[in-house]
Design a protein around this motif. Structure first.
Motif, mmCIF file in Angstrom:
data_model
loop_
_atom_site.group_PDB
_atom_site.id
_atom_site.type_symbol
_atom_site.label_atom_id
_atom_site.label_comp_id
_atom_site.label_asym_id
_atom_site.label_seq_id
_atom_site.Cartn_x
_atom_site.Cartn_y
_atom_site.Cartn_z
ATOM 1 N N SER A 11 -37.569 63.572 59.297
ATOM 2 C CA SER A 11 -37.615 63.889 57.414
ATOM 3 C C SER A 11 -36.756 62.854 57.102
ATOM 4 O O SER A 11 -37.749 62.376 55.842
ATOM 5 C CB SER A 11 -38.343 64.798 57.096
ATOM 6 O OG SER A 11 -36.566 65.661 57.339
ATOM 7 N N TRP A 46 -38.927 67.129 61.305
ATOM 8 C CA TRP A 46 -38.104 68.184 60.226
ATOM 9 C C TRP A 46 -37.009 67.039 60.596
ATOM 10 O O TRP A 46 -35.616 66.317 60.310
ATOM 11 C CB TRP A 46 -37.719 69.297 60.778
ATOM 12 C CG TRP A 46 -38.620 70.463 59.930
ATOM 13 C CD1 TRP A 46 -39.155 69.660 59.009
ATOM 14 C CD2 TRP A 46 -38.486 71.445 60.000
ATOM 15 N NE1 TRP A 46 -39.388 71.221 58.687
ATOM 16 C CE2 TRP A 46 -39.678 72.310 59.223
ATOM 17 C CE3 TRP A 46 -38.263 72.258 61.219
ATOM 18 C CZ2 TRP A 46 -39.787 72.876 59.767
ATOM 19 C CZ3 TRP A 46 -38.812 73.733 61.634
ATOM 20 C CH2 TRP A 46 -39.287 74.656 60.422
ATOM 21 N N ASN A 102 -46.042 63.185 57.892
ATOM 22 C CA ASN A 102 -45.249 63.011 56.640
ATOM 23 C C ASN A 102 -45.229 64.830 56.218
ATOM 24 O O ASN A 102 -44.021 65.203 55.608
ATOM 25 C CB ASN A 102 -45.885 62.192 56.043
ATOM 26 C CG ASN A 102 -45.263 60.948 56.513
ATOM 27 O OD1 ASN A 102 -44.503 60.441 57.309
ATOM 28 N ND2 ASN A 102 -45.792 59.752 55.688
ATOM 29 N N GLU A 103 -46.543 65.402 55.834
ATOM 30 C CA GLU A 103 -46.415 65.938 54.971
ATOM 31 C C GLU A 103 -45.903 67.316 55.736
ATOM 32 O O GLU A 103 -44.720 68.360 54.831
ATOM 33 C CB GLU A 103 -47.676 66.716 55.064
ATOM 34 C CG GLU A 103 -48.602 65.644 53.833
ATOM 35 C CD GLU A 103 -47.974 65.380 52.390
ATOM 36 O OE1 GLU A 103 -47.460 66.520 52.320
ATOM 37 O OE2 GLU A 103 -47.863 64.163 51.988
ATOM 38 N N SER A 121 -47.872 60.370 50.181
ATOM 39 C CA SER A 121 -46.530 61.353 50.781
ATOM 40 C C SER A 121 -45.719 60.041 51.847
ATOM 41 O O SER A 121 -44.712 60.586 51.671
ATOM 42 C CB SER A 121 -47.589 61.339 51.833
ATOM 43 O OG SER A 121 -47.930 59.905 52.888
ATOM 44 N N ARG A 153 -42.097 58.620 51.048
ATOM 45 C CA ARG A 153 -41.079 58.914 51.025
ATOM 46 C C ARG A 153 -40.174 57.732 50.745
ATOM 47 O O ARG A 153 -39.647 56.830 51.153
ATOM 48 C CB ARG A 153 -40.040 59.753 50.874
ATOM 49 C CG ARG A 153 -40.914 61.481 51.799
ATOM 50 C CD ARG A 153 -39.976 61.928 52.404
ATOM 51 N NE ARG A 153 -37.969 62.088 51.921
ATOM 52 C CZ ARG A 153 -37.210 62.087 52.694
ATOM 53 N NH1 ARG A 153 -37.134 62.044 53.976
ATOM 54 N NH2 ARG A 153 -36.383 62.416 51.793
ATOM 55 N N LYS A 206 -41.824 67.651 54.816
ATOM 56 C CA LYS A 206 -40.921 68.490 53.602
ATOM 57 C C LYS A 206 -41.537 69.433 53.751
ATOM 58 O O LYS A 206 -40.399 70.470 53.025
ATOM 59 C CB LYS A 206 -42.488 67.406 52.276
ATOM 60 C CG LYS A 206 -42.287 66.114 52.481
ATOM 61 C CD LYS A 206 -43.599 65.834 51.483
ATOM 62 C CE LYS A 206 -43.530 64.087 50.996
ATOM 63 N NZ LYS A 206 -44.894 63.704 50.685
ATOM 64 N N LYS A 207 -41.751 70.823 54.486
ATOM 65 C CA LYS A 207 -41.827 71.815 54.663
ATOM 66 C C LYS A 207 -40.885 72.086 54.936
ATOM 67 O O LYS A 207 -40.212 71.559 55.683
ATOM 68 C CB LYS A 207 -42.963 72.276 55.070
ATOM 69 C CG LYS A 207 -44.698 72.219 55.041
ATOM 70 C CD LYS A 207 -45.503 72.344 56.389
ATOM 71 C CE LYS A 207 -47.314 72.512 55.369
ATOM 72 N NZ LYS A 207 -47.276 72.968 54.474
ATOM 73 N N THR A 208 -39.885 73.420 54.679
ATOM 74 C CA THR A 208 -38.736 74.178 54.820
ATOM 75 C C THR A 208 -39.069 75.723 55.463
ATOM 76 O O THR A 208 -40.881 75.744 55.339
ATOM 77 C CB THR A 208 -38.128 74.303 53.772
ATOM 78 O OG1 THR A 208 -38.343 75.351 52.457
ATOM 79 C CG2 THR A 208 -37.759 72.848 53.061
#
Length: 384
Positions: A93, A90, A63-64, A381, A383, A67-69
């Protein structure tokens, strides 16, 4: 959530029904039973919920990471998470619970690799039995990323046999996208050059086992672990490097070592690659005791038994030898089933009892097993 009794029934159905379907299909030279067996295993694996000691950690991780890019990824992130983790996290996501889809993809890929492995050696019925009866299936539910890497490595053993280093290297690179620890297997391409009689291999493993039992190996963990790339640095001073001497005298440890030695003793000259890999895994496991770092490294080697044991029976050259091997083979199966029933089910090793599914009530409320750990760890976490 299933009850414990329902869970025992489910796992024993996997243990008995899936190999039987493969056997009937192979006997009639068809594929329907084989496909059905793997479909059952995949359904139970893909749709599990909160099964495995590391399930919650992986759920939070996926999950975490989702959220990163590209702009927010740090060098430490690239060291901690492999490319496949980023790709799958990703990709899903967009979902309310991304981790469910990522877990499902890992489970599918792992079982597909084992399907290809067993198909290559034509051992579906025996392979599926040992996949369930040994540590492999439930370990795949627990160590999600590493066990996909292990499955890819086992797939690549055929390239050790054919001495095709380029394809073996490609396999390891794919395995490393799932778990960086696969790089440790690079030197073992040369395992085919080790030519030792099975009695010598068995004797070596026996000596290491005896040394472990008398306590000689219990203080070597830290110094040896420091020499291991990746693990030695990443998991320093963590529970993964704790001394595991307390498990040297457990029934599970002793029976497991006896099984390894029995299989090695029954192997033949033509089985040297698989016997060597199993012997290496047995030695690492013997040294490990309960040390998680060494146990996880041994996981790369011990799946060789799923191929080696069927080969022992298939290559018996006479009726008398076949009958003797068959009796020993049945003895091994009884021991494996005993470990399966007593350790994985009754003792709930790897936290696989009771079984739960994404289709049941606990998932709907994001409620974990009896400890309620899903909500406590992951509630920030989701969404929603």
């Amino acid at each position: 959530m299933f009850t414990e009794i329902q869970t025992y029934i489910l796992y024993n159905i996997l243990l008995l029904l899936c190999p039987t379907l493969c056997f009937l299909s192979e006997r009639k030279n068809t594929r329907w039973g084989i496909f059905l067996a793997y479909a059952i295993l995949m359904a139970v694996s893909i749709f599990r919920f909160d099964i495995g000691d590391d399930y919650v950690r992986y759920a939070s991780m996926f999950n975490e990471v989702g959220k990163k890019t590209i702009d927010t990824i740090t060098p430490l992130d690239m060291l901690m998470y492999e490319p496949l983790t980023f790709l799958l996290s990703w990709t899903f996501s967009w979902a309310i619970y991304p981790y469910v889809y990522v877990m499902g993809c890992y489970a599918f890929a792992t079982l597909f690799c084992y399907y290809k492995i067993f198909d290559h050696y034509k051992i579906h019925s025996f392979g599926v039995f040992f996949l369930v009866a040994t540590w492999m299936l439930f370990q795949a539910w627990d160590g999600v990323r590493q066990n996909l890497a292990i499955a890819i490595f086992v797939y690549g053993i055929r390239f050790i046999e054919s001495r095709d280093f380029l394809r073996y290297l490609i396999c390891l690179l794919f395995a490393m996208t799932a778990h960086y620890s696969a790089i440790l297997m690079l030197p073992f391409y040369f395992v085919s050059y080790i030519k030792l009689d099975q009695r010598i291999l068995t004797g070596i493993v026996f000596v290491v086992f005896v040394l472990a039992e008398i306590g000689f190996l219990s203080n070597m963990h830290n110094s040896l672990a420091a020499l291991i790339p990746y693990y030695g640095q990443i998991y320093a001073d963590s529970k993964y490097l704790q001394n595991g001497s307390g498990t040297y005298h457990t029934t599970t440890y002793i029976l497991t070592m006896l099984l390894y030695m029995l299989i090695l003793f029954l192997s033949k000259k033509g089985h040297s690659i698989f016997a060597n890999l199993l012997a290496i895994g047995a030695i690492i496991y013997a040294e490990a005791g309960g040390n998680l770092t060494f146990i996880r490294i041994s996981w790369y080697f011990t799946p060789a038994l799923m191929i080696l044991v069927p080969k022992i029976l298939q290559e018996a050259s006479s009726v008398m030898e076949y009958n003797k091997t068959y009796v020993r083979y049945l003895y091994m199966i009884v021991l494996f089933v005993s470990l399966f029933e007593g350790v994985y089910l009754k003792a709930n090793f790897r936290n696989v009892v009771p079984y739960d599914s994404v289709f049941l009530e606990n998932f709907h409320y994001q409620r974990g097993n009896e400890s309620g750990k899903i909500n406590s760890v992951l509630q920030q976490s989701w969404r929603l």
